[in-house]
Write a protein that holds these residues in place. Structure first.
Motif, PDB file in Angstrom:
ATOM      1  N   MET A   1       0.846  -1.195   0.000  1.00  0.00           N
ATOM      2  CA  MET A   1       0.000   0.000   0.000  1.00  0.00           C
ATOM      3  C   MET A   1       0.876   1.238   0.000  1.00  0.00           C
ATOM      4  N   GLN A   2       0.579   2.168  -0.870  1.00  0.00           N
ATOM      5  CA  GLN A   2       1.345   3.403  -0.974  1.00  0.00           C
ATOM      6  C   GLN A   2       0.387   4.593  -0.833  1.00  0.00           C
ATOM      7  N   ILE A   3       0.545   5.367   0.242  1.00  0.00           N
ATOM      8  CA  ILE A   3      -0.265   6.560   0.464  1.00  0.00           C
ATOM      9  C   ILE A   3       0.669   7.726   0.739  1.00  0.00           C
ATOM     10  N   ASN A   4       0.588   8.770  -0.082  1.00  0.00           N
ATOM     11  CA  ASN A   4       1.486   9.927   0.057  1.00  0.00           C
ATOM     12  C   ASN A   4       2.930   9.466   0.236  1.00  0.00           C
ATOM     13  N   SER A   5       3.360   8.584  -0.663  1.00  0.00           N
ATOM     14  CA  SER A   5       4.671   7.943  -0.545  1.00  0.00           C
ATOM     15  C   SER A   5       5.787   8.677  -1.272  1.00  0.00           C
ATOM     16  N   ASP A   6       5.470   9.746  -2.006  1.00  0.00           N
ATOM     17  CA  ASP A   6       6.486  10.544  -2.691  1.00  0.00           C
ATOM     18  C   ASP A   6       6.927  11.671  -1.771  1.00  0.00           C
ATOM     19  N   PHE A   7       8.080  11.489  -1.117  1.00  0.00           N
ATOM     20  CA  PHE A   7       8.534  12.460  -0.127  1.00  0.00           C
ATOM     21  C   PHE A   7       9.173  13.693  -0.756  1.00  0.00           C
ATOM     22  N   SER A   8       9.267  13.736  -2.075  1.00  0.00           N
ATOM     23  CA  SER A   8       9.768  14.922  -2.754  1.00  0.00           C
ATOM     24  C   SER A   8       8.632  15.885  -3.089  1.00  0.00           C
ATOM     25  N   ALA A   9       7.401  15.487  -2.815  1.00  0.00           N
ATOM     26  CA  ALA A   9       6.228  16.290  -3.155  1.00  0.00           C
ATOM     27  C   ALA A   9       5.516  16.761  -1.890  1.00  0.00           C
ATOM     28  N   VAL A  10       4.820  17.894  -1.993  1.00  0.00           N
ATOM     29  CA  VAL A  10       3.951  18.349  -0.904  1.00  0.00           C
ATOM     30  C   VAL A  10       2.807  17.359  -0.740  1.00  0.00           C
ATOM     31  N   ALA A  11       2.474  17.027   0.498  1.00  0.00           N
ATOM     32  CA  ALA A  11       1.325  16.169   0.785  1.00  0.00           C
ATOM     33  C   ALA A  11       0.474  16.850   1.852  1.00  0.00           C
ATOM     34  N   THR A  12      -0.831  16.903   1.637  1.00  0.00           N
ATOM     35  CA  THR A  12      -1.727  17.527   2.607  1.00  0.00           C
ATOM     36  C   THR A  12      -2.984  16.693   2.760  1.00  0.00           C
ATOM     37  N   VAL A  13      -3.534  16.680   3.975  1.00  0.00           N
ATOM     38  CA  VAL A  13      -4.826  16.062   4.252  1.00  0.00           C
ATOM     39  C   VAL A  13      -5.598  17.019   5.151  1.00  0.00           C
ATOM     40  N   ALA A  14      -6.685  17.586   4.626  1.00  0.00           N
ATOM     41  CA  ALA A  14      -7.528  18.478   5.423  1.00  0.00           C
ATOM     42  C   ALA A  14      -8.394  17.647   6.362  1.00  0.00           C
ATOM     43  N   ALA A  15      -8.666  18.190   7.546  1.00  0.00           N
ATOM     44  CA  ALA A  15      -9.460  17.456   8.534  1.00  0.00           C
ATOM     45  C   ALA A  15     -10.833  17.092   7.991  1.00  0.00           C
ATOM     46  N   LYS A  16     -11.396  17.937   7.149  1.00  0.00           N
ATOM     47  CA  LYS A  16     -12.729  17.676   6.603  1.00  0.00           C
ATOM     48  C   LYS A  16     -12.730  16.486   5.641  1.00  0.00           C
ATOM     49  N   ASP A  17     -11.565  16.051   5.201  1.00  0.00           N
ATOM     50  CA  ASP A  17     -11.466  14.951   4.236  1.00  0.00           C
ATOM     51  C   ASP A  17     -11.074  13.619   4.876  1.00  0.00           C
ATOM     52  N   TYR A  18     -11.131  13.542   6.196  1.00  0.00           N
ATOM     53  CA  TYR A  18     -10.794  12.267   6.860  1.00  0.00           C
ATOM     54  C   TYR A  18     -11.702  11.153   6.345  1.00  0.00           C
ATOM     55  N   HIS A  19     -11.098   9.992   6.129  1.00  0.00           N
ATOM     56  CA  HIS A  19     -11.833   8.786   5.750  1.00  0.00           C
ATOM     57  C   HIS A  19     -11.353   7.665   6.657  1.00  0.00           C
ATOM     58  N   TRP A  20     -12.198   7.263   7.592  1.00  0.00           N
ATOM     59  CA  TRP A  20     -11.805   6.280   8.586  1.00  0.00           C
ATOM     60  C   TRP A  20     -11.895   4.866   8.030  1.00  0.00           C
ATOM     61  N   VAL A  21     -10.856   4.073   8.291  1.00  0.00           N
ATOM     62  CA  VAL A  21     -10.768   2.702   7.811  1.00  0.00           C
ATOM     63  C   VAL A  21     -10.638   1.777   9.020  1.00  0.00           C
ATOM     64  N   PRO A  22     -11.455   0.712   9.117  1.00  0.00           N
ATOM     65  CA  PRO A  22     -11.325  -0.211  10.255  1.00  0.00           C
ATOM     66  C   PRO A  22      -9.942  -0.863  10.279  1.00  0.00           C
ATOM     67  N   SER A  23      -9.392  -1.010  11.475  1.00  0.00           N
ATOM     68  CA  SER A  23      -8.133  -1.730  11.635  1.00  0.00           C
ATOM     69  C   SER A  23      -8.434  -3.215  11.751  1.00  0.00           C
ATOM     70  N   THR A  24      -7.415  -3.988  12.089  1.00  0.00           N
ATOM     71  CA  THR A  24      -7.602  -5.422  12.291  1.00  0.00           C
ATOM     72  C   THR A  24      -8.340  -5.727  13.593  1.00  0.00           C
ATOM     73  N   GLN A  25      -8.520  -4.704  14.441  1.00  0.00           N
ATOM     74  CA  GLN A  25      -9.161  -4.911  15.735  1.00  0.00           C
ATOM     75  C   GLN A  25     -10.472  -4.138  15.808  1.00  0.00           C
ATOM     76  N   PHE A  26     -11.564  -4.786  16.198  1.00  0.00           N
ATOM     77  CA  PHE A  26     -12.867  -4.146  16.305  1.00  0.00           C
ATOM     78  C   PHE A  26     -12.800  -2.961  17.269  1.00  0.00           C
ATOM     79  N   GLY A  27     -13.378  -1.848  16.850  1.00  0.00           N
ATOM     80  CA  GLY A  27     -13.417  -0.653  17.693  1.00  0.00           C
ATOM     81  C   GLY A  27     -12.252   0.279  17.508  1.00  0.00           C
ATOM     82  N   VAL A  28     -11.292  -0.094  16.669  1.00  0.00           N
ATOM     83  CA  VAL A  28     -10.122   0.755  16.414  1.00  0.00           C
ATOM     84  C   VAL A  28     -10.082   1.077  14.918  1.00  0.00           C
TER      85      VAL A  28
END
Length: 226
Positions: A1-28
């Motif tokens: 999995m590659q997310i914002n993996s280019d460290f030579s580029a600006v990367a931004t995530v606005a709080a309004k754009d959060y997308h929550w993904v379940p982890s391997t553990q219920f409730g997290v």
């Protein structure tokens, strides 16, 4: 999995754009900010624990850095309410949980091999703060590879005093808001700026408190197993 993996580029995530993904553990759940790898990854995330959620005991072969954003985060070493900063060095393990629920900022596999520092700082304690170049600063960690701190900015104050930047930087807005490249980033927003960035980062009209990491946060010293 590659997310914002280019460290030579600006990367931004606005709080309004959060997308929550379940982890391997219920409730997290996780909001992935950057990631190189699958479940065992060099990763930066916001992690949300539901009340009474538990994560099984696990090791951190690349170390772990935590800032508690809300609620109370707990493990075998203690209970850490909002505002606590933790560093668990390479090879440590724990079984985290939260009775009341918690949201934390987490960085994994980003520590230098030589860093064996266990850090616990209550950033709500006035004794944790000092003045540097006229600005309130809470020093969190420093070695030859990185400097990590909280910075309190007055309204419209520039975060960086000189441009272009001499070192890469990573920011998390803890309160207030920032203006970068004509875009407003509210509390919870995350920015990663590469070496040589020449765009000012300014506090909004009410000022801002910012988590700031500068240095080799790409960290080539450890590679997570993908």
């Amino acid at each position: 999995m590659q997310i914002n993996s280019d460290f030579s580029a600006v990367a931004t995530v606005a709080a309004k754009d959060y997308h929550w993904v379940p982890s391997t553990q219920f409730g997290v759940d996780r909001m992935m900010l950057d990631r190189l790898g699958e479940e065992k990854a060099r990763a930066t995330s916001v992690v949300r624990y539901a009340p009474e959620s538990v994560f099984p005991n696990h090791a951190h072969p690349g170390g772990e850095e935590i800032f508690v954003l809300s609620g109370t985060f707990s493990d075998q070493s203690g209970d850490y309410p909002q505002g606590w900063y933790l560093r668990n060095p390479i090879g440590t393990q724990h079984a985290p949980f939260s009775h009341q629920g918690a949201t934390i900022f987490v960085k994994l596999w980003q520590m230098n091999k030589a860093d064996q520092s266990t850090v616990r700082i209550n950033t709500y304690d006035p004794e944790s703060w000092g003045i540097e170049n006229g600005r309130a600063v809470c020093a969190l960690f420093e070695d030859q590879y990185e400097t990590t701190s909280l910075q309190k900015l007055t309204p419209s104050e520039a975060l960086f005093q000189t441009l272009p930047m001499a070192a890469p930087a990573e920011l998390l807005v803890l309160s207030g808001d920032l203006l970068f490249d004509g875009v407003e980033y509210a509390e919870g927003s995350w920015l990663r700026l590469p070496l040589g960035n020449n765009v000012s980062v300014l506090a909004g009209e009410s000022g801002a408190t910012v988590y700031l990491k500068q240095g080799e946060f790409q960290n080539v010293h450890h590679k997570a197993t993908v």
